[in-house]
Scaffold this motif. Structure first.
Motif, PDB file in Angstrom:
ATOM      1  N   ILE A 117      13.125  64.195  88.248  1.00 39.34           N
ATOM      2  CA  ILE A 117      12.447  65.439  88.595  1.00 39.34           C
ATOM      3  C   ILE A 117      11.467  65.730  87.460  1.00 39.34           C
ATOM      4  N   LYS A 118      10.169  65.661  87.786  1.00 42.25           N
ATOM      5  CA  LYS A 118       9.141  65.892  86.774  1.00 42.25           C
ATOM      6  C   LYS A 118       8.454  67.226  87.016  1.00 42.25           C
ATOM      7  N   ASN A 119       8.321  67.989  85.923  1.00 43.01           N
ATOM      8  CA  ASN A 119       7.650  69.275  85.966  1.00 43.01           C
ATOM      9  C   ASN A 119       7.051  69.510  84.579  1.00 43.01           C
ATOM     10  N   PRO A 120       5.824  70.000  84.485  1.00 39.24           N
ATOM     11  CA  PRO A 120       5.198  70.173  83.174  1.00 39.24           C
ATOM     12  C   PRO A 120       5.743  71.345  82.354  1.00 39.24           C
ATOM     13  N   VAL A 121       6.612  72.167  82.929  1.00 30.61           N
ATOM     14  CA  VAL A 121       7.088  73.361  82.228  1.00 30.61           C
ATOM     15  C   VAL A 121       8.615  73.456  82.173  1.00 30.61           C
ATOM     16  N   THR A 122       9.296  72.967  83.210  1.00 31.99           N
ATOM     17  CA  THR A 122      10.732  73.223  83.333  1.00 31.99           C
ATOM     18  C   THR A 122      11.572  71.946  83.357  1.00 31.99           C
ATOM     19  N   TYR A 123      12.856  72.148  83.101  1.00 29.14           N
ATOM     20  CA  TYR A 123      13.869  71.091  83.234  1.00 29.14           C
ATOM     21  C   TYR A 123      14.950  71.619  84.165  1.00 29.14           C
ATOM     22  N   GLN A 124      15.781  70.712  84.671  1.00 25.34           N
ATOM     23  CA  GLN A 124      16.885  71.104  85.538  1.00 25.34           C
ATOM     24  C   GLN A 124      18.208  71.005  84.795  1.00 25.34           C
ATOM     25  N   CYS A 125      19.090  71.906  85.173  1.00 27.44           N
ATOM     26  CA  CYS A 125      20.426  71.949  84.613  1.00 27.44           C
ATOM     27  C   CYS A 125      21.400  72.101  85.774  1.00 27.44           C
ATOM     28  N   HIS A 126      22.557  71.492  85.654  1.00 26.70           N
ATOM     29  CA  HIS A 126      23.578  71.579  86.695  1.00 26.70           C
ATOM     30  C   HIS A 126      24.806  72.271  86.122  1.00 26.70           C
ATOM     31  N   ALA A 127      25.192  73.381  86.766  1.00 26.27           N
ATOM     32  CA  ALA A 127      26.328  74.176  86.307  1.00 26.27           C
ATOM     33  C   ALA A 127      27.461  74.078  87.315  1.00 26.27           C
ATOM     34  N   GLY A 128      28.607  73.643  86.835  1.00 25.67           N
ATOM     35  CA  GLY A 128      29.790  73.562  87.676  1.00 25.67           C
ATOM     36  C   GLY A 128      30.810  74.610  87.276  1.00 25.67           C
ATOM     37  N   ASN A 129      31.994  74.514  87.838  1.00 24.83           N
ATOM     38  CA  ASN A 129      33.056  75.476  87.514  1.00 24.83           C
ATOM     39  C   ASN A 129      33.460  75.406  86.044  1.00 24.83           C
ATOM     40  N   ILE A 130      33.432  74.197  85.483  1.00 29.19           N
ATOM     41  CA  ILE A 130      33.919  74.007  84.122  1.00 29.19           C
ATOM     42  C   ILE A 130      32.845  73.454  83.192  1.00 29.19           C
ATOM     43  N   VAL A 131      31.981  72.580  83.687  1.00 27.35           N
ATOM     44  CA  VAL A 131      31.012  71.883  82.847  1.00 27.35           C
ATOM     45  C   VAL A 131      29.588  72.230  83.253  1.00 27.35           C
ATOM     46  N   ILE A 132      28.735  72.372  82.244  1.00 28.04           N
ATOM     47  CA  ILE A 132      27.303  72.567  82.447  1.00 28.04           C
ATOM     48  C   ILE A 132      26.617  71.371  81.800  1.00 28.04           C
ATOM     49  N   GLY A 133      25.688  70.730  82.529  1.00 26.40           N
ATOM     50  CA  GLY A 133      25.071  69.521  82.001  1.00 26.40           C
ATOM     51  C   GLY A 133      23.577  69.431  82.214  1.00 26.40           C
ATOM     52  N   VAL A 134      22.937  68.757  81.267  1.00 26.22           N
ATOM     53  CA  VAL A 134      21.502  68.477  81.319  1.00 26.22           C
ATOM     54  C   VAL A 134      21.313  67.004  80.994  1.00 26.22           C
ATOM     55  N   THR A 135      20.533  66.315  81.815  1.00 24.66           N
ATOM     56  CA  THR A 135      20.176  64.927  81.537  1.00 24.66           C
ATOM     57  C   THR A 135      18.656  64.851  81.484  1.00 24.66           C
ATOM     58  N   LEU A 136      18.146  64.378  80.349  1.00 25.59           N
ATOM     59  CA  LEU A 136      16.701  64.231  80.164  1.00 25.59           C
ATOM     60  C   LEU A 136      16.383  62.782  79.818  1.00 25.59           C
ATOM     61  N   LYS A 137      15.246  62.324  80.326  1.00 29.39           N
ATOM     62  CA  LYS A 137      14.754  60.987  80.011  1.00 29.39           C
ATOM     63  C   LYS A 137      13.357  61.140  79.441  1.00 29.39           C
ATOM     64  N   GLY A 138      13.051  60.370  78.420  1.00 28.27           N
ATOM     65  CA  GLY A 138      11.735  60.466  77.805  1.00 28.27           C
ATOM     66  C   GLY A 138      11.363  59.201  77.058  1.00 28.27           C
ATOM     67  N   THR A 139      10.139  59.173  76.588  1.00 27.99           N
ATOM     68  CA  THR A 139       9.602  58.031  75.852  1.00 27.99           C
ATOM     69  C   THR A 139       9.250  58.448  74.440  1.00 27.99           C
ATOM     70  N   TYR A 140       9.763  57.714  73.466  1.00 22.42           N
ATOM     71  CA  TYR A 140       9.410  57.961  72.064  1.00 22.42           C
ATOM     72  C   TYR A 140       7.975  57.502  71.842  1.00 22.42           C
ATOM     73  N   ALA A 141       7.233  58.293  71.092  1.00 26.88           N
ATOM     74  CA  ALA A 141       5.819  57.949  70.891  1.00 26.88           C
ATOM     75  C   ALA A 141       5.333  58.433  69.531  1.00 26.88           C
ATOM     76  N   ARG A 142       4.252  57.808  69.096  1.00 26.53           N
ATOM     77  CA  ARG A 142       3.462  58.309  67.983  1.00 26.53           C
ATOM     78  C   ARG A 142       2.211  58.897  68.587  1.00 26.53           C
ATOM     79  N   THR A 143       1.928  60.130  68.223  1.00 27.71           N
ATOM     80  CA  THR A 143       0.728  60.782  68.719  1.00 27.71           C
ATOM     81  C   THR A 143      -0.196  61.103  67.563  1.00 27.71           C
ATOM     82  N   GLY A 144      -1.462  61.366  67.886  1.00 26.81           N
ATOM     83  CA  GLY A 144      -2.432  61.715  66.873  1.00 26.81           C
ATOM     84  C   GLY A 144      -3.001  60.487  66.187  1.00 26.81           C
ATOM     85  N   GLY A 145      -3.710  60.727  65.125  1.00 26.16           N
ATOM     86  CA  GLY A 145      -4.411  59.651  64.408  1.00 26.16           C
ATOM     87  C   GLY A 145      -3.638  58.969  63.392  1.00 26.16           C
TER      88      GLY A 145
END
Length: 145
Positions: A117-145
């Motif tokens: 799920i891609k969005n330029p502003v938000t992430y998704q979170c899943h809340a259950g009865n006992i556990v709340i979880g977030v899974t994020l995927k990303g790419t490590y990068a060097r930015t700038g000069g």
């Protein structure tokens, strides 16, 4: 006696499973980053850019990663628990980015159960009865000069 106890536990478990929840919350990532910086958990040396957000020029991509973080949701407000789990994911990304010589994580997106799920502003979170979880995927990068 033992048979009655086992039957009672089975019935209780079945009732709990029938009422299990998986509420999806969509929240802004910038609030989590701000909270992490204010609490001293993020030091600002690594920037986070969600997929579709304006990103500085990437000079090097240094690999992808997934952070799957959970927190105990019992007695916690779902939004608070989501922010806490997301912050844990960002801390993990920050630590790995530093080890790889990256100063940013780009194309960051929600990746719950490998569902992108891609969005330029938000992430998704899943809340259950006992556990709340977030899974994020990303790419490590060097930015700038």
């Amino acid at each position: 006696m033992k048979k009655h106890l086992v039957l009672a536990l089975v019935a209780l478990s079945a009732g709990t499973m029938a009422h299990a929840r998986n509420d999806v919350l969509t929240l802004p990532l910038d609030e989590v980053v701000r909270m992490g910086v204010e609490q001293g958990k993020l030091d600002g040396s690594v920037k986070f850019y969600l997929s579709g957000a304006k990103t500085p020029k990437v000079s090097a991509r240094l690999g992808e990663d997934v952070a799957n973080k959970k927190t105990n949701g019992v007695g916690k407000d779902d939004a608070f628990g989501c922010k806490w789990a997301a912050l844990s994911a960002l801390i993990a990304f920050q630590e790995s980015a530093k080890q790889k010589g990256a100063n940013a994580v780009v194309d960051l997106h929600s990746y719950y159960k490998r569902d992108t799920i891609k969005n330029p502003v938000t992430y998704q979170c899943h809340a259950g009865n006992i556990v709340i979880g977030v899974t994020l995927k990303g790419t490590y990068a060097r930015t700038g000069g």
